[in-house]
Motif scaffolding. Structure first.
Motif, short mmCIF file in Angstrom:
data_model
loop_
_atom_site.label_atom_id
_atom_site.label_comp_id
_atom_site.label_asym_id
_atom_site.label_seq_id
_atom_site.Cartn_x
_atom_site.Cartn_y
_atom_site.Cartn_z
N SER A 1 66.34 89.49 12.22
CA SER A 1 67.71 89.54 11.71
C SER A 1 67.90 90.81 10.88
CB SER A 1 67.98 88.31 10.85
OG SER A 1 69.21 88.42 10.18
N PRO A 2 69.06 91.45 10.98
CA PRO A 2 69.31 92.65 10.19
C PRO A 2 69.11 92.44 8.69
CG PRO A 2 71.00 92.42 11.86
CD PRO A 2 70.18 91.16 11.91
N HIS A 3 69.52 91.29 8.18
CA HIS A 3 69.38 91.13 6.73
C HIS A 3 67.95 90.80 6.32
CE1 HIS A 3 69.56 86.64 6.42
NE2 HIS A 3 69.21 86.84 5.16
N VAL A 4 67.12 90.29 7.25
CA VAL A 4 65.70 90.14 6.97
C VAL A 4 65.05 91.52 6.84
CG1 VAL A 4 63.49 89.45 7.98
CG2 VAL A 4 65.40 87.85 7.97
N LEU A 5 65.37 92.41 7.78
CA LEU A 5 64.86 93.77 7.71
C LEU A 5 65.35 94.47 6.45
CD1 LEU A 5 63.34 96.15 8.98
CD2 LEU A 5 65.43 96.71 10.25
N ALA A 6 66.61 94.24 6.09
CA ALA A 6 67.17 94.86 4.89
C ALA A 6 66.44 94.39 3.64
CB ALA A 6 68.66 94.56 4.78
N LEU A 7 66.19 93.09 3.51
CA LEU A 7 65.50 92.56 2.34
C LEU A 7 64.05 93.04 2.30
CD1 LEU A 7 66.87 88.90 2.19
CD2 LEU A 7 67.41 90.80 0.65
N GLN B 1 69.48 102.65 -0.38
CA GLN B 1 68.11 102.95 -0.81
C GLN B 1 67.48 104.03 0.07
OE1 GLN B 1 64.38 100.46 -0.03
NE2 GLN B 1 64.89 99.80 -2.11
N LEU B 2 67.77 103.98 1.38
CA LEU B 2 67.20 104.96 2.30
C LEU B 2 67.74 106.37 2.07
CD1 LEU B 2 67.21 102.83 5.59
CD2 LEU B 2 65.20 103.64 4.34
N ASP C 1 61.95 104.59 11.17
CA ASP C 1 61.85 103.39 12.01
C ASP C 1 62.88 102.34 11.58
OD1 ASP C 1 59.81 104.50 13.49
OD2 ASP C 1 58.20 103.53 12.34
N VAL C 2 63.01 102.16 10.27
CA VAL C 2 63.98 101.18 9.76
C VAL C 2 65.39 101.58 10.17
CG1 VAL C 2 65.05 100.25 7.67
CG2 VAL C 2 62.56 100.44 7.82
N LEU C 3 65.71 102.84 9.98
CA LEU C 3 67.05 103.32 10.30
C LEU C 3 67.34 103.18 11.79
CD1 LEU C 3 69.28 104.46 8.52
CD2 LEU C 3 68.58 106.75 9.18
N HIS C 4 66.33 103.45 12.60
CA HIS C 4 66.49 103.31 14.05
C HIS C 4 66.79 101.85 14.43
CE1 HIS C 4 66.03 104.06 18.31
NE2 HIS C 4 65.05 103.16 18.39
N LEU C 5 66.10 100.92 13.78
CA LEU C 5 66.35 99.51 14.05
C LEU C 5 67.76 99.10 13.61
CD1 LEU C 5 63.06 97.56 13.22
CD2 LEU C 5 64.31 97.58 15.39
N PHE C 6 68.18 99.59 12.45
CA PHE C 6 69.55 99.29 12.01
C PHE C 6 70.57 99.84 13.00
CE2 PHE C 6 68.20 99.02 7.30
CZ PHE C 6 68.10 97.64 7.38
N GLU C 7 70.29 101.01 13.56
CA GLU C 7 71.18 101.57 14.58
C GLU C 7 71.26 100.65 15.79
OE1 GLU C 7 71.46 106.30 14.67
OE2 GLU C 7 69.41 105.59 14.89
N ALA D 1 71.41 108.01 6.87
CA ALA D 1 71.63 106.73 6.21
C ALA D 1 72.99 106.71 5.51
CB ALA D 1 70.51 106.46 5.20
N GLU D 2 73.33 107.81 4.86
CA GLU D 2 74.63 107.89 4.19
C GLU D 2 75.77 107.80 5.20
OE1 GLU D 2 77.09 110.70 1.03
OE2 GLU D 2 75.36 111.51 2.09
N GLY D 3 75.58 108.45 6.34
CA GLY D 3 76.60 108.42 7.38
C GLY D 3 76.84 107.01 7.89
N MET D 4 75.77 106.25 8.08
CA MET D 4 75.90 104.86 8.53
C MET D 4 76.58 104.01 7.47
SD MET D 4 72.30 104.17 10.53
CE MET D 4 72.73 102.48 10.92
N PHE D 5 76.22 104.26 6.21
CA PHE D 5 76.87 103.51 5.12
C PHE D 5 78.37 103.77 5.10
CE2 PHE D 5 78.65 103.56 0.85
CZ PHE D 5 78.38 102.26 0.43
N LEU D 6 78.76 105.02 5.22
CA LEU D 6 80.18 105.37 5.18
C LEU D 6 80.95 104.75 6.34
CD1 LEU D 6 79.96 109.14 4.12
CD2 LEU D 6 80.61 107.18 2.69
N LYS D 7 80.28 104.56 7.46
CA LYS D 7 80.93 103.98 8.63
C LYS D 7 81.20 102.49 8.50
CE LYS D 7 79.30 107.32 12.09
NZ LYS D 7 78.46 107.54 13.29
N THR D 8 80.63 101.86 7.47
CA THR D 8 80.93 100.44 7.27
C THR D 8 82.35 100.25 6.72
OG1 THR D 8 79.98 100.43 5.02
CG2 THR D 8 78.50 99.88 6.85
#
Length: 379
Positions: free
Chosen positions: A62-68, A133-134, A84-90, A144-151
């Motif tokens: 789950s995305p939030h499991v990976l996030a935690l 954090q990333l 690797d983490v960022l790739h999975l979030f993508e 990571a900042e770009g993905m955050f802004l896209k939310t």
């Protein structure tokens, strides 16, 4: 790299089309589905892993499991691990334009079927926090900042379910919904607070305003005793449980840390809510949190680790170190054998859901890590 985070889930069986539909029909009054539903429920209760293997349920992350997991590392990932983490979030992102996250399986509710491509406001903020954090790692900071802004586009796509210029309530997801969920409003408030503090400066004013209005809505739903029901109404099927109550307190506290003007909105509401938790949910003899105060749902479980995880987080947030240490010890003795963890316990003391990480186990481990850090700080 993250194979240990890929596990079965308590809702795997009910994500299968046949059983999900049966459950949905039963919840809507079609009693003809009851016999097969009871058989499936008992199989899931007695033989959870074997049932999932027999049905071919896939193990998921789950995305939030990976996030935690990411947040519990507190920035101690290598650059390669961050990538690797960022790739999975993508890969887990469910939007073509913008970024948001949900569940890795279908969700059959009483009102609708939510596909695994539906984003939720209750899940996305965990990933947003991990993305922030990333940004501290130079290798992935910009991405990571770009993905955050896209939310932001996801936040703005949530449907308005109530607005009077002072208070605001938004939808839980992009799907049609008929009831307002109280804790979901606090996740939205926290997400807007993160955008206020770390997002596009052009959006700061709107983010602050929406954060305050969402909080105002939630406070208007708080009952005299300091509690909140799950739904913002008095219809049948409403309930008052521990971990959703903790979500509200946690998210409003986090939002107030990022948006100073929120503190005047909150007043003493969180103090009253925490007092309610201590008085009504905490079993002081067993040092465990009860699941419900006004239980309207029937099942075969007495204790749930998700309640313990989120209450532990409240103790950590409050700096109640001695209480948190004793509480964690009590929970660990009952839900773990020192190597494995279980997410539920039935009235006979039988533990259920071995290493089903999403449902409370990973949140408990994350809050436990926060407690470890707090203990170091107070030495």
């Amino acid at each position: 790299m993250f194979e240990n985070l890929t596990t079965y889930d308590p809702y795997d069986v009910w994500a299968m089309p046949l059983f999900g539909k049966l459950k949905m029909d039963y919840n809507n009054g079609k009693l003809t589905s009851r016999p097969l539903l009871v058989m499936c429920y008992l199989a899931d209760f007695l033989f959870p892993v074997l049932t999932r293997k027999a049905l071919g349920c896939p193990r998921t992350i789950s995305p939030h499991v990976l996030a935690l997991h990411c947040l519990s590392k507190n920035g101690q990932f290598t650059s390669n691990e961050c990538e690797d983490v960022l790739h999975l979030f993508e890969q887990m992102n469910v939007l073509e334009r913008g970024c948001a996250w949900g569940l890795p399986f279908r969700w059959y509710s009483k009102h609708a079927v939510y596909s695994d491509k539906i984003p939720y406001i209750t899940h996305t903020p965990y990933v947003m926090e991990a993305l922030l954090q990333l940004t501290c790692d130079d290798t992935v900071s910009e991405k990571a900042e770009g993905m955050f802004l896209k939310t932001w586009s996801f936040m703005e796509s949530l449907r308005v379910m109530f607005s009077d210029g002072q208070r605001l309530a938004l939808s839980y997801s992009s799907e049609e919904e008929v009831r307002i969920v109280n804790n979901a409003q606090t996740y939205a408030a926290y997400a807007y607070a993160m955008h206020y503090a770390y997002g596009d400066p052009d959006h700061a004013s709107r983010a602050e305003d929406r954060c305050r209005q969402l909080a105002a809505w939630v406070l208007s739903q708080q009952r005299d005793d300091g509690s909140w029901l799950y739904y913002a109404d008095s219809k049948s099927g409403n309930f008052l449980d521990c971990f959703h109550s903790c979500f509200i307190i946690k998210n409003l506290s986090k939002a107030a840390e990022l948006v100073p003007s929120m503190k005047t909105v909150l007043g003493d509401s969180l103090e009253r809510a925490i007092n309610f938790l201590d008085d009504y949910f905490l079993d002081k003899d067993k040092l465990l949190c009860r699941r419900f105060v006004n239980k309207v749902r029937r099942d075969l479980y007495r204790w749930d680790i998700y309640d313990q995880a989120e209450y532990l987080g409240i103790l950590v947030d409050q700096g109640r170190v001695k209480e948190a240490v004793l509480f964690r010890e009590s929970v660990s003795c009952k839900f773990s054998d020192g190597k494995n963890w279980w997410c539920r316990i039935d009235p006979l003391g039988r533990r259920w859901g071995k290493n089903f990480l999403r449902w409370g186990i990973m949140p408990f481990q994350y809050q436990s890590k926060r407690l470890d850090n707090l203990c170091k700080d107070v030495r």
